[in-house]
Motif scaffolding. Structure first.
Motif, PDB file in Angstrom:
ATOM      1  N   THR A 158       0.571   5.383  -0.316  1.00 33.63           N
ATOM      2  CA  THR A 158      -0.337   6.530  -0.351  1.00 33.63           C
ATOM      3  C   THR A 158       0.258   7.658  -1.181  1.00 33.63           C
ATOM      4  O   THR A 158       1.469   7.779  -1.325  1.00 33.63           O
ATOM      5  N   ARG A 164       0.855  -1.191   0.000  1.00 33.45           N
ATOM      6  CA  ARG A 164       0.000   0.000   0.000  1.00 33.45           C
ATOM      7  C   ARG A 164       0.888   1.237   0.000  1.00 33.45           C
ATOM      8  O   ARG A 164       1.714   1.410   0.891  1.00 33.45           O
ATOM      9  N   THR A 188      -4.711   5.650  -2.425  1.00 28.70           N
ATOM     10  CA  THR A 188      -3.705   4.637  -2.105  1.00 28.70           C
ATOM     11  C   THR A 188      -3.592   3.649  -3.253  1.00 28.70           C
ATOM     12  O   THR A 188      -4.601   3.157  -3.762  1.00 28.70           O
TER      13      THR A 188
END
Length: 134
Positions: free
Chosen positions: A76, A74, A121
């Motif tokens: 961002t 992940r 994200t």
């Protein structure tokens, strides 16, 4: 093709598979599963500089604070640009590591209410990440 440079910080081995953790920015990690081990591939060692590569079609875009899903990769960022066609759209996310591009359906862009300069994200399955020695 998305590409982020980093350093291998961890390798877990099970049989002929390795789960490789690459730090691409301080406290930002990309994990990849590869069908090699440190015994069969000389580039699999802690401290090795490495490129992580993943296709634009393998990047899922998420919005909001919490995702209750199994994707561990992940990153961002902020939506830098979008090019929405009749069926597919290209979303470019600006992150601390550089740009990440995602190709998703145009209806997903609408459903998520994606807008330029809004937070998002990038999520990538670990089996979709390839490693290339620098």
């Amino acid at each position: 093709m998305n590409s982020l440079q980093g350093t291998i910080v961890d390798i877990e081995v099970s049989g002929q598979l390795s789960l490789v953790t690459v730090e691409v920015h301080p406290k930002t990690f990309i994990k990849a599963i590869v069908v090699e081990t440190p015994e069969s591939a000389d580039y699999l060692k802690k401290g090795q500089a490495i490129n992580t590569l993943f296709k634009e079609t393998e990047v899922v875009i998420g919005v909001g604070e919490s995702f209750h899903i199994s994707l561990q990769n992940r990153i961002t960022g902020t939506i830098k640009s979008m090019d929405k066609g009749a069926l597919l759209g290209k979303v470019v996310l600006e992150t601390q590591m550089g740009e990440i591009t995602s190709i998703i359906s145009s209806s997903a862009i609408d459903q998520l209410k994606l807008r330029n300069n809004s937070p998002a994200t990038a999520l990538i399955k670990l089996n979709e990440v390839m490693l290339a020695k620098l």
